[in-house]
Design a protein around this motif. Structure first.
Motif, PDB file in Angstrom:
ATOM      1  N   ARG A   2       3.314  -2.463  -2.601  1.00 22.91           N
ATOM      2  CA  ARG A   2       4.197  -1.492  -1.955  1.00 22.91           C
ATOM      3  C   ARG A   2       3.952  -0.104  -2.548  1.00 22.91           C
ATOM      4  O   ARG A   2       3.895   0.061  -3.762  1.00 22.91           O
ATOM      5  CB  ARG A   2       5.635  -1.931  -2.195  1.00 22.91           C
ATOM      6  CG  ARG A   2       6.668  -1.096  -1.485  1.00 22.91           C
ATOM      7  CD  ARG A   2       8.052  -1.707  -1.651  1.00 22.91           C
ATOM      8  NE  ARG A   2       8.444  -1.828  -3.043  1.00 22.91           N
ATOM      9  CZ  ARG A   2       9.113  -0.873  -3.718  1.00 22.91           C
ATOM     10  NH1 ARG A   2       9.447   0.238  -3.124  1.00 22.91           N
ATOM     11  NH2 ARG A   2       9.448  -1.045  -4.970  1.00 22.91           N
ATOM     12  N   PRO A   3       3.812   0.916  -1.707  1.00 27.44           N
ATOM     13  CA  PRO A   3       3.584   2.270  -2.243  1.00 27.44           C
ATOM     14  C   PRO A   3       4.832   2.820  -2.931  1.00 27.44           C
ATOM     15  O   PRO A   3       5.951   2.502  -2.555  1.00 27.44           O
ATOM     16  CB  PRO A   3       3.229   3.091  -1.008  1.00 27.44           C
ATOM     17  CG  PRO A   3       3.844   2.355   0.131  1.00 27.44           C
ATOM     18  CD  PRO A   3       3.824   0.894  -0.251  1.00 27.44           C
ATOM     19  N   SER A   4       4.609   3.630  -3.929  1.00 22.52           N
ATOM     20  CA  SER A   4       5.705   4.320  -4.605  1.00 22.52           C
ATOM     21  C   SER A   4       6.302   5.353  -3.658  1.00 22.52           C
ATOM     22  O   SER A   4       5.574   6.162  -3.074  1.00 22.52           O
ATOM     23  CB  SER A   4       5.168   5.008  -5.863  1.00 22.52           C
ATOM     24  OG  SER A   4       6.075   5.988  -6.307  1.00 22.52           O
ATOM     25  N   THR A   5       7.624   5.334  -3.510  1.00 24.78           N
ATOM     26  CA  THR A   5       8.258   6.324  -2.627  1.00 24.78           C
ATOM     27  C   THR A   5       8.103   7.736  -3.184  1.00 24.78           C
ATOM     28  O   THR A   5       7.984   8.689  -2.425  1.00 24.78           O
ATOM     29  CB  THR A   5       9.751   6.005  -2.412  1.00 24.78           C
ATOM     30  OG1 THR A   5      10.404   5.912  -3.671  1.00 24.78           O
ATOM     31  CG2 THR A   5       9.921   4.691  -1.660  1.00 24.78           C
ATOM     32  N   SER A  34      -9.068   9.409   5.683  1.00 22.95           N
ATOM     33  CA  SER A  34      -8.819   8.570   6.851  1.00 22.95           C
ATOM     34  C   SER A  34      -7.702   7.548   6.603  1.00 22.95           C
ATOM     35  O   SER A  34      -7.241   6.902   7.531  1.00 22.95           O
ATOM     36  CB  SER A  34     -10.103   7.851   7.274  1.00 22.95           C
ATOM     37  OG  SER A  34     -10.523   6.970   6.243  1.00 22.95           O
ATOM     38  N   MET A  35      -7.254   7.416   5.365  1.00 21.24           N
ATOM     39  CA  MET A  35      -6.218   6.439   5.036  1.00 21.24           C
ATOM     40  C   MET A  35      -4.834   6.984   5.381  1.00 21.24           C
ATOM     41  O   MET A  35      -4.615   8.190   5.368  1.00 21.24           O
ATOM     42  CB  MET A  35      -6.252   6.107   3.537  1.00 21.24           C
ATOM     43  CG  MET A  35      -7.512   5.404   3.087  1.00 21.24           C
ATOM     44  SD  MET A  35      -7.639   5.255   1.292  1.00 21.24           S
ATOM     45  CE  MET A  35      -6.360   4.080   0.939  1.00 21.24           C
ATOM     46  N   SER A  36      -3.913   6.081   5.672  1.00 22.09           N
ATOM     47  CA  SER A  36      -2.530   6.490   5.890  1.00 22.09           C
ATOM     48  C   SER A  36      -1.931   6.942   4.569  1.00 22.09           C
ATOM     49  O   SER A  36      -2.420   6.581   3.480  1.00 22.09           O
ATOM     50  CB  SER A  36      -1.709   5.321   6.448  1.00 22.09           C
ATOM     51  OG  SER A  36      -1.497   4.344   5.439  1.00 22.09           O
ATOM     52  N   ASP A  37      -0.870   7.732   4.641  1.00 20.34           N
ATOM     53  CA  ASP A  37      -0.193   8.176   3.418  1.00 20.34           C
ATOM     54  C   ASP A  37       0.272   6.983   2.587  1.00 20.34           C
ATOM     55  O   ASP A  37       0.187   6.998   1.358  1.00 20.34           O
ATOM     56  CB  ASP A  37       1.008   9.062   3.757  1.00 20.34           C
ATOM     57  CG  ASP A  37       0.598  10.395   4.364  1.00 20.34           C
ATOM     58  OD1 ASP A  37      -0.605  10.708   4.359  1.00 20.34           O
ATOM     59  OD2 ASP A  37       1.502  11.110   4.841  1.00 20.34           O
ATOM     60  N   GLU A  38       0.752   5.931   3.242  1.00 20.66           N
ATOM     61  CA  GLU A  38       1.223   4.743   2.539  1.00 20.66           C
ATOM     62  C   GLU A  38       0.080   4.050   1.802  1.00 20.66           C
ATOM     63  O   GLU A  38       0.242   3.604   0.668  1.00 20.66           O
ATOM     64  CB  GLU A  38       1.900   3.765   3.511  1.00 20.66           C
ATOM     65  CG  GLU A  38       3.216   4.258   4.061  1.00 20.66           C
ATOM     66  CD  GLU A  38       3.075   5.275   5.204  1.00 20.66           C
ATOM     67  OE1 GLU A  38       1.937   5.493   5.714  1.00 20.66           O
ATOM     68  OE2 GLU A  38       4.098   5.880   5.565  1.00 20.66           O
ATOM     69  N   ASP A  39      -1.101   3.968   2.447  1.00 21.01           N
ATOM     70  CA  ASP A  39      -2.252   3.339   1.797  1.00 21.01           C
ATOM     71  C   ASP A  39      -2.742   4.165   0.616  1.00 21.01           C
ATOM     72  O   ASP A  39      -3.114   3.626  -0.426  1.00 21.01           O
ATOM     73  CB  ASP A  39      -3.395   3.122   2.798  1.00 21.01           C
ATOM     74  CG  ASP A  39      -3.094   2.002   3.783  1.00 21.01           C
ATOM     75  OD1 ASP A  39      -2.205   1.166   3.492  1.00 21.01           O
ATOM     76  OD2 ASP A  39      -3.748   1.961   4.844  1.00 21.01           O
ATOM     77  N   VAL A  40      -2.722   5.496   0.770  1.00 23.14           N
ATOM     78  CA  VAL A  40      -3.111   6.365  -0.345  1.00 23.14           C
ATOM     79  C   VAL A  40      -2.134   6.169  -1.510  1.00 23.14           C
ATOM     80  O   VAL A  40      -2.536   5.981  -2.653  1.00 23.14           O
ATOM     81  CB  VAL A  40      -3.154   7.850   0.077  1.00 23.14           C
ATOM     82  CG1 VAL A  40      -3.348   8.751  -1.140  1.00 23.14           C
ATOM     83  CG2 VAL A  40      -4.261   8.078   1.089  1.00 23.14           C
ATOM     84  N   ALA A  41      -0.843   6.184  -1.215  1.00 18.03           N
ATOM     85  CA  ALA A  41       0.168   6.029  -2.262  1.00 18.03           C
ATOM     86  C   ALA A  41       0.018   4.698  -2.999  1.00 18.03           C
ATOM     87  O   ALA A  41       0.304   4.605  -4.191  1.00 18.03           O
ATOM     88  CB  ALA A  41       1.572   6.150  -1.665  1.00 18.03           C
ATOM     89  N   SER A  42      -0.461   3.673  -2.301  1.00 23.46           N
ATOM     90  CA  SER A  42      -0.659   2.364  -2.932  1.00 23.46           C
ATOM     91  C   SER A  42      -1.920   2.302  -3.787  1.00 23.46           C
ATOM     92  O   SER A  42      -2.054   1.427  -4.633  1.00 23.46           O
ATOM     93  CB  SER A  42      -0.743   1.265  -1.859  1.00 23.46           C
ATOM     94  OG  SER A  42       0.492   1.147  -1.198  1.00 23.46           O
ATOM     95  N   SER A  43      -2.866   3.215  -3.552  1.00 27.17           N
ATOM     96  CA  SER A  43      -4.155   3.134  -4.252  1.00 27.17           C
ATOM     97  C   SER A  43      -4.303   4.139  -5.388  1.00 27.17           C
ATOM     98  O   SER A  43      -5.360   4.222  -6.009  1.00 27.17           O
ATOM     99  CB  SER A  43      -5.301   3.317  -3.258  1.00 27.17           C
ATOM    100  OG  SER A  43      -5.303   4.623  -2.739  1.00 27.17           O
TER     101      SER A  43
END
Length: 137
Positions: A2-5, A34-43
């Motif tokens: 889960r990405p950090s809020t 190209s990644m979603s903000d949520e995917d970036v936040a998770s990585s």
């Protein structure tokens, strides 16, 4: 994962600003436009308590031809705050040893104590006494 809020909010704020947000990739992670903000936040992200040497090396490698400013703006509750502050000091000291032109920035609070030269204290007192009435309590 889960990405950090908080990281997600930082990413969204950066996209809405003229600035650039640079975050460390987690081991095995890499962010792309190209990644979603949520995917970036998770990585992205790092833990100062467990990855102190890695963070120091990463910061020291950034923009080698430019001056670097490290802002030690960290807070955790209780005894974890002491450990986090020590880790930030180790990171800052390590980067400064590798890049002597590095500047350090800290947030101070009314409860924060730190030494200053007598001249600075005298100057602050003189400025306080000379301040207009609307600067008063």
């Amino acid at each position: 994962q889960r990405p950090s809020t908080r990281v997600l909010k930082l990413i969204q704020m950066a996209k809405a600003s003229p600035g650039t947000l640079i975050l460390p990739a987690k081991p095995g992670g890499m962010a792309s436009e190209s990644m979603s903000d949520e995917d970036v936040a998770s990585s992205v992200g790092a833990d100062v308590l467990t990855q102190t040497p890695e963070i120091k090396a990463w910061l020291a490698s950034l923009f080698p031809d430019q001056d670097l400013v490290i802002g030690s703006y960290i807070y955790l509750d209780g005894e974890a705050h002491v450990r986090a502050a020590v880790a930030m000091d180790a990171i800052a000291n390590g980067v400064c040893a590798l890049r002597p032109s590095t500047a350090l920035a800290y947030l101070a609070s009314p409860a924060t104590c730190y030494p200053i030269p007598k001249e600075a204290c005298a100057d602050a007192e003189a400025r306080h006494l000379a301040a207009p009435w609307w600067h008063g309590p």
